[in-house]
Design a protein around this motif. Structure first.
Motif, PDB file in Angstrom:
ATOM      1  N   MET A   1      -1.585  12.012  10.241  1.00 27.54           N
ATOM      2  CA  MET A   1      -0.478  11.071  10.139  1.00 27.54           C
ATOM      3  C   MET A   1       0.805  11.838   9.869  1.00 27.54           C
ATOM      4  O   MET A   1       0.802  12.883   9.251  1.00 27.54           O
ATOM      5  N   THR A   2       1.895  11.225  10.284  1.00 24.51           N
ATOM      6  CA  THR A   2       3.196  11.858  10.135  1.00 24.51           C
ATOM      7  C   THR A   2       4.147  10.898   9.462  1.00 24.51           C
ATOM      8  O   THR A   2       4.200   9.723   9.815  1.00 24.51           O
ATOM      9  N   ASP A   3       4.903  11.411   8.507  1.00 22.01           N
ATOM     10  CA  ASP A   3       5.934  10.593   7.863  1.00 22.01           C
ATOM     11  C   ASP A   3       6.983  10.276   8.915  1.00 22.01           C
ATOM     12  O   ASP A   3       7.576  11.172   9.501  1.00 22.01           O
ATOM     13  N   CYS A   4       7.231   9.020   9.148  1.00 20.87           N
ATOM     14  CA  CYS A   4       8.123   8.603  10.224  1.00 20.87           C
ATOM     15  C   CYS A   4       9.599   8.719   9.859  1.00 20.87           C
ATOM     16  O   CYS A   4      10.455   8.633  10.721  1.00 20.87           O
ATOM     17  N   GLY A   5       9.919   8.864   8.591  1.00 23.41           N
ATOM     18  CA  GLY A   5      11.305   8.972   8.160  1.00 23.41           C
ATOM     19  C   GLY A   5      11.911   7.616   7.828  1.00 23.41           C
ATOM     20  O   GLY A   5      11.421   6.563   8.241  1.00 23.41           O
ATOM     21  N   CYS A   6      13.018   7.665   7.076  1.00 18.53           N
ATOM     22  CA  CYS A   6      13.673   6.442   6.598  1.00 18.53           C
ATOM     23  C   CYS A   6      14.201   5.574   7.738  1.00 18.53           C
ATOM     24  O   CYS A   6      14.058   4.352   7.708  1.00 18.53           O
ATOM     25  N   GLU A   7      14.816   6.194   8.732  1.00 18.52           N
ATOM     26  CA  GLU A   7      15.428   5.421   9.815  1.00 18.52           C
ATOM     27  C   GLU A   7      14.397   4.541  10.521  1.00 18.52           C
ATOM     28  O   GLU A   7      14.595   3.350  10.707  1.00 18.52           O
TER      29      GLU A   7
ATOM     30  N   GLU B   1       2.876  -6.442  12.962  1.00 20.18           N
ATOM     31  CA  GLU B   1       3.143  -6.625  14.386  1.00 20.18           C
ATOM     32  C   GLU B   1       3.408  -5.302  15.095  1.00 20.18           C
ATOM     33  O   GLU B   1       4.036  -5.281  16.151  1.00 20.18           O
ATOM     34  N   ILE B   2       2.948  -4.189  14.543  1.00 16.25           N
ATOM     35  CA  ILE B   2       3.100  -2.893  15.197  1.00 16.25           C
ATOM     36  C   ILE B   2       1.730  -2.247  15.321  1.00 16.25           C
ATOM     37  O   ILE B   2       0.773  -2.649  14.648  1.00 16.25           O
ATOM     38  N   CYS B   3       1.624  -1.248  16.181  1.00 16.99           N
ATOM     39  CA  CYS B   3       0.329  -0.598  16.397  1.00 16.99           C
ATOM     40  C   CYS B   3      -0.148   0.088  15.122  1.00 16.99           C
ATOM     41  O   CYS B   3       0.639   0.394  14.218  1.00 16.99           O
TER      42      CYS B   3
ATOM     43  N   SER C   1       0.418   3.013  10.011  1.00 16.86           N
ATOM     44  CA  SER C   1      -0.014   4.065   9.085  1.00 16.86           C
ATOM     45  C   SER C   1       1.130   5.007   8.742  1.00 16.86           C
ATOM     46  O   SER C   1       1.284   5.417   7.587  1.00 16.86           O
ATOM     47  N   ASP C   2       1.936   5.360   9.751  1.00 14.23           N
ATOM     48  CA  ASP C   2       3.072   6.257   9.505  1.00 14.23           C
ATOM     49  C   ASP C   2       4.079   5.624   8.550  1.00 14.23           C
ATOM     50  O   ASP C   2       4.577   6.275   7.633  1.00 14.23           O
TER      51      ASP C   2
END
Length: 81
Positions: free
Chosen positions: A1-7, A20-22, A27-28
């Motif tokens: 898994m990868t931290d997706c960041g604040c944005e 409502e997301i994959c 998880s990210d």
């Protein structure tokens, strides 16, 4: 898994809270929220607001108010306003 960041976490917050997301993106974002106090706080506010609005939508108007509204609608429809 990868931290997706604040944005990304903030952009997709509503979809995340409504599932409502994959699953990968979910998880990210979950991982990001676990490690970012600011986004975690924002998620808490969004979740609380969503719950309050949902609860308010389930409430019904008092019978007296409903009767007044329907009476006024009948007046407007009859053209006697």
């Amino acid at each position: 898994m990868t931290d997706c960041g604040c944005e990304k976490a903030r952009r997709d917050m509503e979809e995340y809270l409504r599932n409502e997301i994959c699953s990968t993106e979910h998880s990210d974002i979950r991982e990001h929220l676990e490690n970012c106090p600011a986004c975690k706080d924002e998620a808490l506010v969004a979740r609380t607001l969503t719950e309050v609005v949902a609860r308010a939508c389930r409430e019904t108007a008092p019978e007296e108010l409903r009767a007044q509204v329907f009476a006024r609608l009948r007046e407007v429809q009859a053209g006697t306003h």
